[in-house]
Scaffold this motif. Structure first.
Motif, PDB file in Angstrom:
ATOM      1  N   LYS A 179       6.563  12.839   6.307  1.00  0.00           N
ATOM      2  CA  LYS A 179       5.425  13.517   7.336  1.00  0.00           C
ATOM      3  C   LYS A 179       4.062  13.182   6.545  1.00  0.00           C
ATOM      4  O   LYS A 179       3.323  12.814   7.569  1.00  0.00           O
ATOM      5  CB  LYS A 179       5.622  15.058   7.393  1.00  0.00           C
ATOM      6  CG  LYS A 179       4.763  15.611   8.334  1.00  0.00           C
ATOM      7  CD  LYS A 179       4.691  17.162   8.509  1.00  0.00           C
ATOM      8  CE  LYS A 179       3.860  17.961   9.361  1.00  0.00           C
ATOM      9  NZ  LYS A 179       2.708  17.334   9.991  1.00  0.00           N
ATOM     10  N   TYR A 180       3.946  13.347   5.425  1.00  0.00           N
ATOM     11  CA  TYR A 180       2.804  12.957   4.655  1.00  0.00           C
ATOM     12  C   TYR A 180       2.361  11.502   4.912  1.00  0.00           C
ATOM     13  O   TYR A 180       1.116  11.248   5.482  1.00  0.00           O
ATOM     14  CB  TYR A 180       2.853  13.337   3.207  1.00  0.00           C
ATOM     15  CG  TYR A 180       1.450  13.323   2.576  1.00  0.00           C
ATOM     16  CD1 TYR A 180       0.681  14.409   2.480  1.00  0.00           C
ATOM     17  CD2 TYR A 180       1.097  12.117   2.087  1.00  0.00           C
ATOM     18  CE1 TYR A 180      -0.789  14.178   1.809  1.00  0.00           C
ATOM     19  CE2 TYR A 180       0.066  12.089   1.128  1.00  0.00           C
ATOM     20  CZ  TYR A 180      -1.108  12.959   1.200  1.00  0.00           C
ATOM     21  OH  TYR A 180      -2.323  12.916   0.598  1.00  0.00           O
ATOM     22  N   TRP A 181       3.493  10.687   4.828  1.00  0.00           N
ATOM     23  CA  TRP A 181       3.017   9.107   4.905  1.00  0.00           C
ATOM     24  C   TRP A 181       2.704   8.824   6.415  1.00  0.00           C
ATOM     25  O   TRP A 181       1.752   8.307   6.825  1.00  0.00           O
ATOM     26  CB  TRP A 181       4.394   8.272   4.523  1.00  0.00           C
ATOM     27  CG  TRP A 181       4.200   6.812   5.087  1.00  0.00           C
ATOM     28  CD1 TRP A 181       4.813   6.300   5.995  1.00  0.00           C
ATOM     29  CD2 TRP A 181       2.996   6.126   4.659  1.00  0.00           C
ATOM     30  NE1 TRP A 181       4.338   5.077   6.278  1.00  0.00           N
ATOM     31  CE2 TRP A 181       3.194   4.809   5.361  1.00  0.00           C
ATOM     32  CE3 TRP A 181       1.966   6.163   3.740  1.00  0.00           C
ATOM     33  CZ2 TRP A 181       2.455   3.674   5.228  1.00  0.00           C
ATOM     34  CZ3 TRP A 181       1.325   4.974   3.413  1.00  0.00           C
ATOM     35  CH2 TRP A 181       1.640   3.773   4.103  1.00  0.00           C
ATOM     36  N   ARG A 182       3.302   9.587   7.240  1.00  0.00           N
ATOM     37  CA  ARG A 182       2.934   9.283   8.958  1.00  0.00           C
ATOM     38  C   ARG A 182       1.607   9.647   9.025  1.00  0.00           C
ATOM     39  O   ARG A 182       0.776   9.045   9.678  1.00  0.00           O
ATOM     40  CB  ARG A 182       3.739  10.358   9.623  1.00  0.00           C
ATOM     41  CG  ARG A 182       5.148   9.455  10.040  1.00  0.00           C
ATOM     42  CD  ARG A 182       5.669  10.084  11.310  1.00  0.00           C
ATOM     43  NE  ARG A 182       5.805  11.774  11.091  1.00  0.00           N
ATOM     44  CZ  ARG A 182       6.785  12.537  11.072  1.00  0.00           C
ATOM     45  NH1 ARG A 182       7.972  11.956  10.667  1.00  0.00           N
ATOM     46  NH2 ARG A 182       6.771  13.745  11.015  1.00  0.00           N
ATOM     47  N   PHE A 192       0.673  -1.218  -0.017  1.00  0.00           N
ATOM     48  CA  PHE A 192       0.011  -0.109   0.022  1.00  0.00           C
ATOM     49  C   PHE A 192       1.085   1.241   0.054  1.00  0.00           C
ATOM     50  O   PHE A 192       0.573   2.290  -0.682  1.00  0.00           O
ATOM     51  CB  PHE A 192      -1.027   0.140   1.164  1.00  0.00           C
ATOM     52  CG  PHE A 192      -1.836   1.091   1.344  1.00  0.00           C
ATOM     53  CD1 PHE A 192      -2.641   1.224   0.294  1.00  0.00           C
ATOM     54  CD2 PHE A 192      -1.628   2.262   2.102  1.00  0.00           C
ATOM     55  CE1 PHE A 192      -3.854   2.591   0.350  1.00  0.00           C
ATOM     56  CE2 PHE A 192      -2.307   3.344   2.345  1.00  0.00           C
ATOM     57  CZ  PHE A 192      -3.528   3.518   1.391  1.00  0.00           C
ATOM     58  N   LEU A 193       2.166   1.368   0.748  1.00  0.00           N
ATOM     59  CA  LEU A 193       2.898   2.323   0.700  1.00  0.00           C
ATOM     60  C   LEU A 193       3.402   2.725  -0.682  1.00  0.00           C
ATOM     61  O   LEU A 193       3.437   3.724  -1.170  1.00  0.00           O
ATOM     62  CB  LEU A 193       4.082   2.174   1.615  1.00  0.00           C
ATOM     63  CG  LEU A 193       5.151   2.951   1.711  1.00  0.00           C
ATOM     64  CD1 LEU A 193       4.677   4.607   1.948  1.00  0.00           C
ATOM     65  CD2 LEU A 193       6.164   2.848   2.669  1.00  0.00           C
ATOM     66  N   ASP A 194       3.953   1.646  -1.402  1.00  0.00           N
ATOM     67  CA  ASP A 194       4.445   1.813  -2.708  1.00  0.00           C
ATOM     68  C   ASP A 194       3.382   2.269  -3.617  1.00  0.00           C
ATOM     69  O   ASP A 194       3.511   3.055  -4.399  1.00  0.00           O
ATOM     70  CB  ASP A 194       4.760   0.238  -3.134  1.00  0.00           C
ATOM     71  CG  ASP A 194       5.973  -0.208  -2.661  1.00  0.00           C
ATOM     72  OD1 ASP A 194       6.712   0.526  -2.157  1.00  0.00           O
ATOM     73  OD2 ASP A 194       6.252  -1.274  -2.421  1.00  0.00           O
ATOM     74  N   TYR A 195       1.979   1.870  -3.458  1.00  0.00           N
ATOM     75  CA  TYR A 195       0.746   2.299  -3.996  1.00  0.00           C
ATOM     76  C   TYR A 195       0.659   3.735  -3.800  1.00  0.00           C
ATOM     77  O   TYR A 195       0.506   4.528  -4.921  1.00  0.00           O
ATOM     78  CB  TYR A 195      -0.427   1.775  -3.721  1.00  0.00           C
ATOM     79  CG  TYR A 195      -1.606   2.243  -4.319  1.00  0.00           C
ATOM     80  CD1 TYR A 195      -2.086   1.925  -5.624  1.00  0.00           C
ATOM     81  CD2 TYR A 195      -2.689   2.931  -3.639  1.00  0.00           C
ATOM     82  CE1 TYR A 195      -3.057   2.461  -6.400  1.00  0.00           C
ATOM     83  CE2 TYR A 195      -3.748   3.725  -4.206  1.00  0.00           C
ATOM     84  CZ  TYR A 195      -4.039   3.292  -5.316  1.00  0.00           C
ATOM     85  OH  TYR A 195      -5.110   3.704  -6.025  1.00  0.00           O
ATOM     86  N   VAL A 196       0.881   4.153  -2.750  1.00  0.00           N
ATOM     87  CA  VAL A 196       0.619   5.766  -2.267  1.00  0.00           C
ATOM     88  C   VAL A 196       1.979   6.486  -3.111  1.00  0.00           C
ATOM     89  O   VAL A 196       1.570   7.589  -3.608  1.00  0.00           O
ATOM     90  CB  VAL A 196       0.641   5.944  -0.705  1.00  0.00           C
ATOM     91  CG1 VAL A 196       0.774   7.399  -0.521  1.00  0.00           C
ATOM     92  CG2 VAL A 196      -0.677   5.327  -0.123  1.00  0.00           C
ATOM     93  N   LYS A 197       2.944   5.747  -2.991  1.00  0.00           N
ATOM     94  CA  LYS A 197       4.126   6.609  -3.514  1.00  0.00           C
ATOM     95  C   LYS A 197       3.939   6.630  -5.117  1.00  0.00           C
ATOM     96  O   LYS A 197       4.260   7.712  -5.745  1.00  0.00           O
ATOM     97  CB  LYS A 197       5.446   5.863  -3.062  1.00  0.00           C
ATOM     98  CG  LYS A 197       6.781   6.638  -3.652  1.00  0.00           C
ATOM     99  CD  LYS A 197       7.793   6.575  -2.864  1.00  0.00           C
ATOM    100  CE  LYS A 197       8.929   7.411  -3.602  1.00  0.00           C
ATOM    101  NZ  LYS A 197      10.079   7.478  -2.722  1.00  0.00           N
ATOM    102  N   GLU A 198       3.213   5.611  -5.668  1.00  0.00           N
ATOM    103  CA  GLU A 198       3.232   5.819  -7.274  1.00  0.00           C
ATOM    104  C   GLU A 198       2.127   6.899  -7.478  1.00  0.00           C
ATOM    105  O   GLU A 198       2.231   7.475  -8.511  1.00  0.00           O
ATOM    106  CB  GLU A 198       2.588   4.424  -7.689  1.00  0.00           C
ATOM    107  CG  GLU A 198       2.195   4.232  -9.032  1.00  0.00           C
ATOM    108  CD  GLU A 198       1.792   2.923  -9.149  1.00  0.00           C
ATOM    109  OE1 GLU A 198       0.642   2.688  -9.924  1.00  0.00           O
ATOM    110  OE2 GLU A 198       2.475   1.923  -8.975  1.00  0.00           O
ATOM    111  N   LYS A 199       1.290   7.065  -6.594  1.00  0.00           N
ATOM    112  CA  LYS A 199       0.219   8.068  -6.731  1.00  0.00           C
ATOM    113  C   LYS A 199       0.784   9.409  -6.435  1.00  0.00           C
ATOM    114  O   LYS A 199       0.505  10.550  -7.177  1.00  0.00           O
ATOM    115  CB  LYS A 199      -1.147   7.912  -5.918  1.00  0.00           C
ATOM    116  CG  LYS A 199      -1.773   6.561  -6.596  1.00  0.00           C
ATOM    117  CD  LYS A 199      -3.296   6.822  -6.200  1.00  0.00           C
ATOM    118  CE  LYS A 199      -4.157   7.586  -6.929  1.00  0.00           C
ATOM    119  NZ  LYS A 199      -5.530   7.392  -7.077  1.00  0.00           N
ATOM    120  N   LYS A 200       1.697   9.413  -5.539  1.00  0.00           N
ATOM    121  CA  LYS A 200       2.221  10.657  -5.045  1.00  0.00           C
ATOM    122  C   LYS A 200       3.782  10.461  -5.029  1.00  0.00           C
ATOM    123  O   LYS A 200       4.402  10.385  -4.027  1.00  0.00           O
ATOM    124  CB  LYS A 200       1.814  11.018  -3.668  1.00  0.00           C
ATOM    125  CG  LYS A 200       2.258  12.621  -3.204  1.00  0.00           C
ATOM    126  CD  LYS A 200       1.624  12.613  -1.749  1.00  0.00           C
ATOM    127  CE  LYS A 200       2.023  14.138  -0.987  1.00  0.00           C
ATOM    128  NZ  LYS A 200       1.641  15.281  -1.966  1.00  0.00           N
TER     129      LYS A 200
END
Length: 161
Positions: free
Chosen positions: A67-70, A53-61
């Motif tokens: 800080k944003y990920w936190r 999911f983190l990789d997915y978020v990074k792909e979109k952003k």
């Protein structure tokens, strides 16, 4: 039960500020709802799914900052805590995610620009401000001499206005 199916129940019980609720809705709409992660049955979610999911978020952003990920991770932790408290799962599967700082885009530090005045420049600026005050009767002009002579910061002076 999935995170996507549970979200309306979670948000309905959530006692947070309007800003926090707006953030939760943004994270849900941008990342959770369209992702595969949000559709996995809660009891089948593993720690490795959190990393996907983190990789997915990074792909979109792509410029993802730590800080944003936190903030997103905190949102997910709240969802999983809600799921535990309501008996959907026994523990939070992503609680112990560890991400190294180099995974994220470094934060950009803005340098504050400091202007230093010579005594003659300071005196001339104060004189012009007082002259402007005598012409306009606008008390804002008095802020300049106050700033120079007291050393208060602009924000502090604005707060006193």
């Amino acid at each position: 039960m999935t995170l996507v199916k549970m979200y309306p129940e979670f948000i309905g019980c959530c006692k947070k500020s309007n800003q926090t609720l707006a953030d939760y809705n943004r994270y849900y709409n941008l990342y959770l709802e369209p992702s595969e992660f949000g559709k996995i049955p809660l009891r089948k979610i593993k720690n490795k799914d959190g990393y996907k999911f983190l990789d997915y978020v990074k792909e979109k952003k792509p410029d993802l900052r730590k800080k944003y990920w936190r903030n997103v991770h905190s949102f997910l932790n709240k969802l999983f805590k809600f799921a535990v408290l309501n008996g959907y799962i026994e523990h939070n599967p992503i609680y112990e995610m560890e991400i190294f700082d180099d995974y994220f885009t470094p934060a950009i530090k803005k340098d504050d620009e400091v202007k230093t005045y010579s005594n003659s420049e300071k005196d001339e600026t104060i004189r012009l401000a007082l002259e402007d005050f005598s012409k306009t009767d606008n008390s804002i002009c008095l802020g300049i001499p106050i700033l120079f002579q007291t050393g208060v910061r602009v924000g502090e002076l604005v707060g006193q206005q």
